[in-house]
Design an enzyme around this catalytic site. Structure first.
Site, PDB file in Angstrom:
ATOM      1  CD  GLU A  31      -3.131  -0.377  -0.166  1.00 50.08           C
ATOM      2  OE1 GLU A  31      -3.039  -0.003  -1.029  1.00 50.08           O
ATOM      3  OE2 GLU A  31      -3.686  -1.233   0.334  1.00 50.08           O
ATOM      4  CB  THR A  33       4.328   0.294  -2.650  1.00 52.12           C
ATOM      5  OG1 THR A  33       3.307  -0.562  -2.872  1.00 52.12           O
ATOM      6  CG2 THR A  33       4.965  -0.120  -1.078  1.00 52.12           C
ATOM      7  CG  ASP A  34       0.576   2.687  -6.690  1.00 50.33           C
ATOM      8  OD1 ASP A  34       0.798   3.711  -5.593  1.00 50.33           O
ATOM      9  OD2 ASP A  34      -0.403   2.807  -7.210  1.00 50.33           O
ATOM     10  CB  ALA A 119     -16.121   2.165  -1.423  1.00 44.36           C
ATOM     11  N   GLY A 120     -12.524   2.805  -1.805  1.00 42.84           N
ATOM     12  CA  GLY A 120     -11.152   2.141  -1.822  1.00 42.84           C
ATOM     13  C   GLY A 120     -11.202   1.264  -2.530  1.00 42.84           C
ATOM     14  CG  LEU A 121     -13.922  -1.387  -3.463  1.00 42.65           C
ATOM     15  CD1 LEU A 121     -15.177  -1.993  -3.681  1.00 42.65           C
ATOM     16  CD2 LEU A 121     -12.775  -2.429  -2.773  1.00 42.65           C
ATOM     17  CG  ASP A 168      -5.900   1.846  -8.252  1.00 41.86           C
ATOM     18  OD1 ASP A 168      -5.434   1.177  -7.427  1.00 41.86           O
ATOM     19  OD2 ASP A 168      -6.309   3.128  -7.764  1.00 41.86           O
TER      20      ASP A 168
HETATM   21  C1  GLA Z   1      -4.945   4.758  -4.437  1.00 42.49           C
HETATM   22  C2  GLA Z   1      -4.260   5.098  -5.798  1.00 42.49           C
HETATM   23  C3  GLA Z   1      -3.156   3.929  -5.898  1.00 42.49           C
HETATM   24  C4  GLA Z   1      -2.294   3.555  -4.876  1.00 42.49           C
HETATM   25  C5  GLA Z   1      -3.315   3.554  -3.492  1.00 42.49           C
HETATM   26  C6  GLA Z   1      -2.624   3.103  -2.301  1.00 42.49           C
HETATM   27  O1  GLA Z   1      -5.913   3.716  -4.728  1.00 42.49           O
HETATM   28  O2  GLA Z   1      -4.936   5.278  -6.839  1.00 42.49           O
HETATM   29  O3  GLA Z   1      -2.282   4.323  -6.996  1.00 42.49           O
HETATM   30  O4  GLA Z   1      -1.456   4.689  -4.695  1.00 42.49           O
HETATM   31  O5  GLA Z   1      -4.099   4.535  -3.410  1.00 42.49           O
HETATM   32  O6  GLA Z   1      -1.710   2.042  -2.439  1.00 42.49           O
END
Ligand code: GLA
Length: 386
Positions: A31, A33-34, A119-121, A168
């Site tokens: 998380e 890290t990208d 929602a974090g998806l 994502d």
């Molecule tokens: C969001 C961003 C992703 C990533 C996450 C955290 O979803 O869109 O690129 O940085 O947060 O890991």
């Protein structure tokens, strides 16, 4: 797909010419890290966004969604469309730049989705990847999944202004059913890893928007950390590449909160790489331990958790889940819970875990969180039009 096609017909009075869909994602580990050049390990979820498209005159974008009110009309070549329309306008501009925008020079777009927003998806990546695929099909262009991810990423990052990483979009474009996607975000090397175990998603019900606020703030902090660390190691490009053996040096070089942010990123990088190995070998127990550690690091060092998410993770642990952690950017959204597979004992375990999460959450917040099973699914695909 019927809904996006039906919405298109009902709104524009003609049938759509092309359609595509793309999934949301649940990140197992890795998380924040990208955008720091480290690894991520997402799975695509079964909920998808469907996009049906047809031609319109040059420059014109006419967009409608099952979620939001009336048709949005904009000239995508000028200025910024507000809200979700801005994402589609960004996709059109990026396709234009590749010579893969519809020949008529404009498009009508209908969107239907079963993914919750904020929602974090990664609902925005599902939207942009599906739109990139549908609109490029309308143009008769065949873009590879990595190209679709690139178009979608630049639409969100450069046009909408969310300084997201590439996880994502790559997940929405390249995920495979029953597999997690190990993606090294500096090299974009990837590997598909079969998933053992059973995954639950517990939605805290807290929504957050990424465009403003904490997410972009974290990115600035990470960049500031790299700028300082370059004085120690001039070759350093990514925070995630800082040598783990040099942690004492890093601690001396960085003031708070940069130190904590950097320690999270470097620890999370190691956890995600090791976690991918464990998952590939089917070693779910130690993999689950890494999930708990990851959550703790997000909470303490990256400061991206909330009390609601912590309550869910603690309840999962008490009830004997193999692992649990916030998934996605944090500051709300959902918790991922890992359970063993199969019926019998682990079936009982699932009932115990969900019961305990509901009970603890209700006791603290007076309501129950939604709990769903995650079925790792496939990435972007063409859909039939009706
Ligand atoms: C969001 C961003 C992703 C990533 C996450 C955290 O979803 O869109 O690129 O940085 O947060 O890991």
């Amino acid at each position: 797909m019927a809904t996006a096609s039906a919405l298109f017909r009902a709104t524009f009075g003609v049938a759509p010419r092309a359609a595509a869909s793309a999934p949301g994602r649940v990140n197992l580990i890795g998380e924040h890290t990208d955008y720091n050049g480290g690894p991520v390990l997402p799975v695509a979820c079964a909920a998808r966004t469907f996009v049906a498209v047809g031609p319109a005159e040059r420059g014109v974008l006419e967009m409608v969604s099952t979620r939001e009110g009336p048709v949005v009309r904009t000239d995508y070549r000028e200025g910024q469309a507000a809200g979700w329309g801005g994402y589609i306008a960004g996709v059109m501009r990026e396709l234009d730049a590749l010579g893969a925008a519809p020949a008529e020079g404009g498009a009508r777009v209908a969107v239907a989705s079963d993914l919750p927003v904020a929602a974090g998806l990664a609902s925005s990546a599902a939207l942009t990847v599906a739109a990139a695929k549908a609109l490029s099909l309308l143009a008769g262009a065949r873009l590879r999944p990595r190209q679709l991810a690139g178009v979608a990423f630049r639409a969100e990052h450069d046009h909408v202004g969310v300084r997201c990483g590439i996880m994502d979009q790559m997940s929405a474009a390249l995920a495979r059913p029953g597999r997690a996607l190990l993606l090294e975000c500096a090299s974009l090397a990837l590997r598909h890893i079969p998933i053992g175990g059973r995954l639950l998603l517990v939605d805290s019900g807290l929504r957050r928007e990424l465009a403003a606020g904490a997410f972009n703030e974290r990115r600035v902090e990470c960049e500031a950390a790299v700028a300082r660390l370059k004085l120690e190691l001039p070759e350093l490009r990514w925070l995630a590449s800082w040598p783990a053996a040099w942690l004492p040096r890093l601690k001396r070089a960085l003031p708070e909160p940069l130190r904590s942010r950097a320690l999270h990123v470097i620890g999370e990088t190691a956890r995600a790489r090791f976690g991918a190995q464990l998952l590939a070998r089917g070693q779910l127990k130690p993999f689950g331990e890494l999930l708990y550690e990851s959550h703790e690091s997000c909470r303490r060092l990256y400061d991206c958790s909330t009390p609601e998410l912590d309550t869910i993770v603690a309840a999962a642990r008490r009830a004997g889940a193999l692992g649990a952690r916030l998934t996605g950017a944090g500051w709300g959204g959902a918790v991922l819970v890992l359970l063993g597979k199969g019926k019998g004992r682990s079936g009982k375990n699932e009932a115990k875990v969900t019961h305990e999460i509901r009970r603890a959450f209700r006791a603290a917040y007076g309501r129950e969180p939604a709990i769903d099973v995650v079925y790792p699914s496939g990435g972007v695909r063409r859909e039939r039009v009706f």
